[in-house]
Design a protein around this motif. Structure first.
Motif, PDB file in Angstrom:
ATOM      1  N   LEU B  19       0.878  -1.170  -0.110  1.00 58.34           N
ATOM      2  CA  LEU B  19       0.080  -0.008   0.085  1.00 58.34           C
ATOM      3  C   LEU B  19       0.794   1.268  -0.078  1.00 58.34           C
ATOM      4  CD1 LEU B  19      -2.995  -0.788   2.530  1.00 58.34           C
ATOM      5  CD2 LEU B  19      -3.212   0.563   0.239  1.00 58.34           C
ATOM      6  N   ALA B  20       1.947   1.039   0.689  1.00 58.31           N
ATOM      7  CA  ALA B  20       2.838   2.385   0.775  1.00 58.31           C
ATOM      8  C   ALA B  20       3.481   2.624  -0.484  1.00 58.31           C
ATOM      9  CB  ALA B  20       3.967   2.143   1.822  1.00 58.31           C
ATOM     10  N   PHE B  21       3.538   1.830  -1.582  1.00 60.44           N
ATOM     11  CA  PHE B  21       4.056   2.054  -2.670  1.00 60.44           C
ATOM     12  C   PHE B  21       3.104   2.241  -4.021  1.00 60.44           C
ATOM     13  CE2 PHE B  21       7.232   0.167  -0.158  1.00 60.44           C
ATOM     14  CZ  PHE B  21       8.208   1.393  -0.067  1.00 60.44           C
ATOM     15  N   ILE B  22       1.734   2.285  -3.689  1.00 61.89           N
ATOM     16  CA  ILE B  22       0.791   2.351  -4.859  1.00 61.89           C
ATOM     17  C   ILE B  22       0.667   3.701  -5.410  1.00 61.89           C
ATOM     18  CG2 ILE B  22      -1.730   2.329  -5.035  1.00 61.89           C
ATOM     19  CD1 ILE B  22      -1.522  -0.178  -3.627  1.00 61.89           C
ATOM     20  N   THR B  23       0.489   3.960  -6.460  1.00 59.73           N
ATOM     21  CA  THR B  23       0.155   5.295  -7.058  1.00 59.73           C
ATOM     22  C   THR B  23      -1.108   5.436  -7.738  1.00 59.73           C
ATOM     23  OG1 THR B  23       1.011   4.322  -9.411  1.00 59.73           O
ATOM     24  CG2 THR B  23       2.545   5.467  -7.838  1.00 59.73           C
ATOM     25  N   SER B  24      -2.077   4.519  -7.699  1.00 56.49           N
ATOM     26  CA  SER B  24      -3.334   4.727  -8.362  1.00 56.49           C
ATOM     27  C   SER B  24      -4.342   4.707  -7.214  1.00 56.49           C
ATOM     28  CB  SER B  24      -3.726   3.858  -9.427  1.00 56.49           C
ATOM     29  OG  SER B  24      -5.031   3.346  -9.339  1.00 56.49           O
ATOM     30  N   LEU B  68     -15.006   4.376  -2.240  1.00 57.96           N
ATOM     31  CA  LEU B  68     -15.173   4.592  -3.679  1.00 57.96           C
ATOM     32  C   LEU B  68     -16.097   5.791  -4.194  1.00 57.96           C
ATOM     33  CD1 LEU B  68     -16.135   0.519  -4.282  1.00 57.96           C
ATOM     34  CD2 LEU B  68     -14.236   1.955  -5.293  1.00 57.96           C
ATOM     35  N   CYS B  69     -16.777   6.226  -3.268  1.00 53.59           N
ATOM     36  CA  CYS B  69     -17.460   7.552  -3.421  1.00 53.59           C
ATOM     37  C   CYS B  69     -16.482   8.544  -3.878  1.00 53.59           C
ATOM     38  CB  CYS B  69     -18.238   7.942  -2.302  1.00 53.59           C
ATOM     39  SG  CYS B  69     -19.642   7.419  -1.900  1.00 53.59           S
ATOM     40  N   SER B  70     -15.542   8.591  -3.313  1.00 54.57           N
ATOM     41  CA  SER B  70     -14.353   9.560  -3.591  1.00 54.57           C
ATOM     42  C   SER B  70     -13.543   9.092  -4.594  1.00 54.57           C
ATOM     43  CB  SER B  70     -13.517   9.876  -2.148  1.00 54.57           C
ATOM     44  OG  SER B  70     -13.119   8.921  -1.970  1.00 54.57           O
ATOM     45  N   GLY B  71     -13.127   7.789  -4.794  1.00 54.39           N
ATOM     46  CA  GLY B  71     -12.485   7.210  -5.702  1.00 54.39           C
ATOM     47  C   GLY B  71     -12.781   7.652  -7.056  1.00 54.39           C
ATOM     48  N   HIS B  72     -14.071   7.514  -7.479  1.00 57.51           N
ATOM     49  CA  HIS B  72     -14.536   7.782  -8.787  1.00 57.51           C
ATOM     50  C   HIS B  72     -14.290   9.158  -9.071  1.00 57.51           C
ATOM     51  CE1 HIS B  72     -18.534   9.527  -9.376  1.00 57.51           C
ATOM     52  NE2 HIS B  72     -18.559   9.461  -7.895  1.00 57.51           N
ATOM     53  N   VAL B  73     -14.084  10.245  -8.249  1.00 52.40           N
ATOM     54  CA  VAL B  73     -13.714  11.765  -8.805  1.00 52.40           C
ATOM     55  C   VAL B  73     -12.371  11.646  -8.796  1.00 52.40           C
ATOM     56  CG1 VAL B  73     -13.851  14.011  -7.810  1.00 52.40           C
ATOM     57  CG2 VAL B  73     -15.823  12.484  -7.406  1.00 52.40           C
ATOM     58  N   LEU B  74     -11.648  11.102  -7.924  1.00 55.10           N
ATOM     59  CA  LEU B  74     -10.163  11.267  -7.810  1.00 55.10           C
ATOM     60  C   LEU B  74      -9.436  10.270  -8.812  1.00 55.10           C
ATOM     61  CD1 LEU B  74      -9.723  11.299  -4.147  1.00 55.10           C
ATOM     62  CD2 LEU B  74      -9.741  13.230  -5.494  1.00 55.10           C
ATOM     63  N   ARG B  75     -10.184   9.532  -9.623  1.00 52.87           N
ATOM     64  CA  ARG B  75      -9.331   8.417 -10.359  1.00 52.87           C
ATOM     65  C   ARG B  75      -8.319   8.988 -11.115  1.00 52.87           C
ATOM     66  NH1 ARG B  75     -14.183   9.296 -12.517  1.00 52.87           N
ATOM     67  NH2 ARG B  75     -14.632   9.645 -14.851  1.00 52.87           N
ATOM     68  N   ASN B  76      -8.011  10.196 -11.635  1.00 50.57           N
ATOM     69  CA  ASN B  76      -7.031  10.319 -12.281  1.00 50.57           C
ATOM     70  C   ASN B  76      -6.110  11.202 -11.579  1.00 50.57           C
ATOM     71  OD1 ASN B  76      -8.203   9.946 -14.839  1.00 50.57           O
ATOM     72  ND2 ASN B  76      -9.485  11.798 -14.771  1.00 50.57           N
ATOM     73  N   TYR B 306     -23.198   8.232   4.204  1.00 56.56           N
ATOM     74  CA  TYR B 306     -22.819   7.881   2.889  1.00 56.56           C
ATOM     75  C   TYR B 306     -23.701   8.822   1.686  1.00 56.56           C
ATOM     76  CZ  TYR B 306     -23.820   5.700  -1.593  1.00 56.56           C
ATOM     77  OH  TYR B 306     -24.031   5.455  -2.778  1.00 56.56           O
ATOM     78  N   PHE B 307     -24.996   9.117   2.409  1.00 55.87           N
ATOM     79  CA  PHE B 307     -25.640  10.287   1.281  1.00 55.87           C
ATOM     80  C   PHE B 307     -24.774  11.562   1.134  1.00 55.87           C
ATOM     81  CE2 PHE B 307     -29.466   7.396   2.235  1.00 55.87           C
ATOM     82  CZ  PHE B 307     -29.134   6.880   0.915  1.00 55.87           C
ATOM     83  N   LEU B 308     -24.412  11.900   2.423  1.00 55.44           N
ATOM     84  CA  LEU B 308     -23.846  13.175   2.297  1.00 55.44           C
ATOM     85  C   LEU B 308     -22.481  13.223   1.418  1.00 55.44           C
ATOM     86  CD1 LEU B 308     -23.713  14.304   6.112  1.00 55.44           C
ATOM     87  CD2 LEU B 308     -24.771  15.471   4.273  1.00 55.44           C
ATOM     88  N   LEU B 309     -21.672  12.164   1.631  1.00 52.86           N
ATOM     89  CA  LEU B 309     -20.500  12.135   0.891  1.00 52.86           C
ATOM     90  C   LEU B 309     -20.630  11.783  -0.412  1.00 52.86           C
ATOM     91  CD1 LEU B 309     -17.919  10.449   3.361  1.00 52.86           C
ATOM     92  CD2 LEU B 309     -17.551  12.460   2.426  1.00 52.86           C
ATOM     93  N   SER B 310     -21.881  11.062  -0.843  1.00 50.50           N
ATOM     94  CA  SER B 310     -21.867  10.779  -2.121  1.00 50.50           C
ATOM     95  C   SER B 310     -22.346  11.837  -3.048  1.00 50.50           C
ATOM     96  CB  SER B 310     -22.671   9.407  -2.300  1.00 50.50           C
ATOM     97  OG  SER B 310     -24.058   9.851  -1.900  1.00 50.50           O
ATOM     98  N   SER B 311     -23.272  12.655  -2.326  1.00 55.74           N
ATOM     99  CA  SER B 311     -23.792  13.615  -3.112  1.00 55.74           C
ATOM    100  C   SER B 311     -22.910  14.700  -3.160  1.00 55.74           C
ATOM    101  CB  SER B 311     -25.062  14.320  -2.386  1.00 55.74           C
ATOM    102  OG  SER B 311     -24.705  14.953  -0.925  1.00 55.74           O
ATOM    103  N   PHE B 312     -21.896  15.108  -2.256  1.00 58.07           N
ATOM    104  CA  PHE B 312     -20.849  16.067  -2.553  1.00 58.07           C
ATOM    105  C   PHE B 312     -19.929  15.539  -3.575  1.00 58.07           C
ATOM    106  CE2 PHE B 312     -16.894  17.976  -1.241  1.00 58.07           C
ATOM    107  CZ  PHE B 312     -17.313  19.288  -1.294  1.00 58.07           C
ATOM    108  N   THR B 313     -19.546  14.226  -3.824  1.00 59.23           N
ATOM    109  CA  THR B 313     -18.710  13.872  -4.754  1.00 59.23           C
ATOM    110  C   THR B 313     -19.347  13.947  -6.284  1.00 59.23           C
ATOM    111  OG1 THR B 313     -19.299  11.851  -4.213  1.00 59.23           O
ATOM    112  CG2 THR B 313     -17.302  12.404  -3.496  1.00 59.23           C
TER     113      THR B 313
END
Lengths: 115, 317
Positions: B19-24, B68-76, B306-313
């Motif tokens: 985990l310490a060496f992952i880039t994505s 994952l909610c935040s992951g799909h915003v940050l995928r790049n 969950y609803f708060l974070l997903s609606s924000f993302t």
């Protein structure tokens, strides 16, 4: 030494998490690093409470049963819940930063501010 | 048994170092959730089914969903390190050596003559049957001996909900219109989800109601029941998020009202003797009510988080 190896594993996981928190430049890595750090502490406490001949701490009608210690388990159970609370709060702050700066990288955010 | 624990412990260590060496970001999320599953197995091997259940529900399931909610915003987003810092590494290794040196004094793994097993744990194991009368020691400590502490934990979750709400500052109308156009349109997923939901409800309620005689309780069942609301939200019109705030506060007030009733009766805070004169029955009633309060509160807080974070993302995108 072999019977203490679970403690050694916990220490190694602990320094991995700490390294992620202090050496990474990205807020997301820092949040995950905190999670790993927490995992090591949980593992350590639960390992302290284990008894070799013990059974899970649920009462059975048999005299002289050895149970694994329930006290660290209760403390760690609530620690997991609190860890989740910190994770969501940290994530909300990180998303707020991302919305404002378009990035979660500390150096990139600093450059954007200067420009 | 010990060998198996060593195996899974080493696997956990390997996952953490990876985990310490992952880039994505996406692989970061999948590695943290798989390390959650491995540590669940470690807990089970160390006789801690309650902790394992909590970790499986919160760490492996809900944390992954929320990340994952935040992951799909940050995928790049790339998690690259700008320079390899030898000072940080040396500092961590030095700390590790200090901790290992201190660890030489630790008792052997599984020894029962250690302080952990002697003082308060011995008291709990010897006296729970006489004083509380329920088989699960963990539930007895959680809801009766240390009930005051658990009240604090439940409040922490609601505090987290409030702080996320304030950080994100989402208003309800925006939340509704964001969700309406995001519904999935797959008949297979919909049918399968609604088929499984019934079983999950039964499982969650079983864990809630049998918390006294088996592993489980309010924290675990609340999380499992919240996963139903999350699964349902992909296919149906969203529920008004304000209801979840009311339900969360309602659950906490069930818990506190038990304490206040006992105070009004002249007993100490959270003294269950207020319900009946029979000692064991009053403990059982008290623990049942408190576990219900925890379950309701955690269920609503998790869903709302969950609803708060997903609606924000969704708004960021």
């Amino acid at each position: 030494m072999i019977s203490q190896s679970i403690y050694i594993i916990a220490v190694l996981i602990c320094i991995t998490g700490l390294y992620m928190v202090i050496a990474s430049n990205n807020y997301m890595s820092k949040i995950i690093g905190l999670g790993i750090f927490q995992n090591s502490i949980l593992l350590f406490y639960i390992a302290l409470g284990k008894a070799t001949e013990g059974i899970p701490p649920i009462y059975i009608k048999k005299i002289d049963t050895i149970y694994s210690s329930p006290t660290p388990q209760v403390l760690m159970l609530t620690a997991i819940v609190v860890g989740f609370a910190t994770l969501t709060t940290a994530l909300a702050i990180a998303m707020r930063i991302y919305k404002h700066h378009g990035s979660l990288d500390i150096i990139q955010i600093k450059n954007n501010d200067n420009a | 048994m010990d060998l198996l624990l060593l195996l899974f412990g080493t696997l956990l260590l390997a996952l953490s170092i990876r985990l310490a060496f992952i880039t994505s970001i996406i692989s970061l999320i999948f590695y943290i959730s798989s390390s959650s599953i491995v540590i669940t197995i470690c807990y089970l091997l160390m006789d801690a089914p309650d902790v394992a259940m909590t970790e499986a529900a919160l760490g492996a399931c809900l944390s992954t969903i929320i990340l994952l909610c935040s992951g799909h915003v940050l995928r790049n987003e790339k998690l690259t390190r700008h320079k390899f810092s030898i000072i940080h590494l040396l500092g961590c290794i030095a700390l590790g050596i200090v901790m290992l040196y201190a660890g030489l004094d630790l008792p052997l793994y599984g020894d029962i003559n250690t302080p952990v097993h002697q003082h308060i744990s011995k008291y709990f194991i010897d006296n729970t049957q006489a004083e509380i009368g329920i088989p699960s020691f963990v539930a007895a400590i959680l809801a009766s001996y240390r009930g005051y502490d658990t009240l604090g934990e439940t409040t922490v979750i609601i505090t987290a909900l409030l702080s996320v709400f304030m950080i994100i500052n989402s208003n309800n109308e925006e939340f509704k219109e964001q969700n309406n156009d995001q519904m999935l349109d797959s008949i297979i997923l919909k049918k399968v989800t609604f088929f499984i939901i019934g079983f999950i409800i039964i499982f969650g309620l079983y864990i809630q109601l049998n918390g006294e005689i088996s592993p489980g309780g309010g924290f675990q069942s609340g999380t499992i029941l919240a996963s139903i609301v999350i699964a349902r939200s992909f296919f149906s019109t969203p529920i008004d998020i304000r209801y979840f705030y009311y339900i969360a506060i309602f659950g906490l007030s069930i818990y506190t009202s038990v304490g206040i009733i006992s105070l009004l009766d002249g007993l100490t805070f959270l003294d269950y003797r207020v319900f009946t004169n029979n000692h064991h029955t009053s403990q059982k009633i008290g623990i049942f009510i408190i576990e219900c309060g925890i379950g309701i509160s955690i269920f609503a807080s998790m869903s709302a988080l969950y609803f708060l974070l997903s609606s924000f993302t969704k708004r960021i995108k």
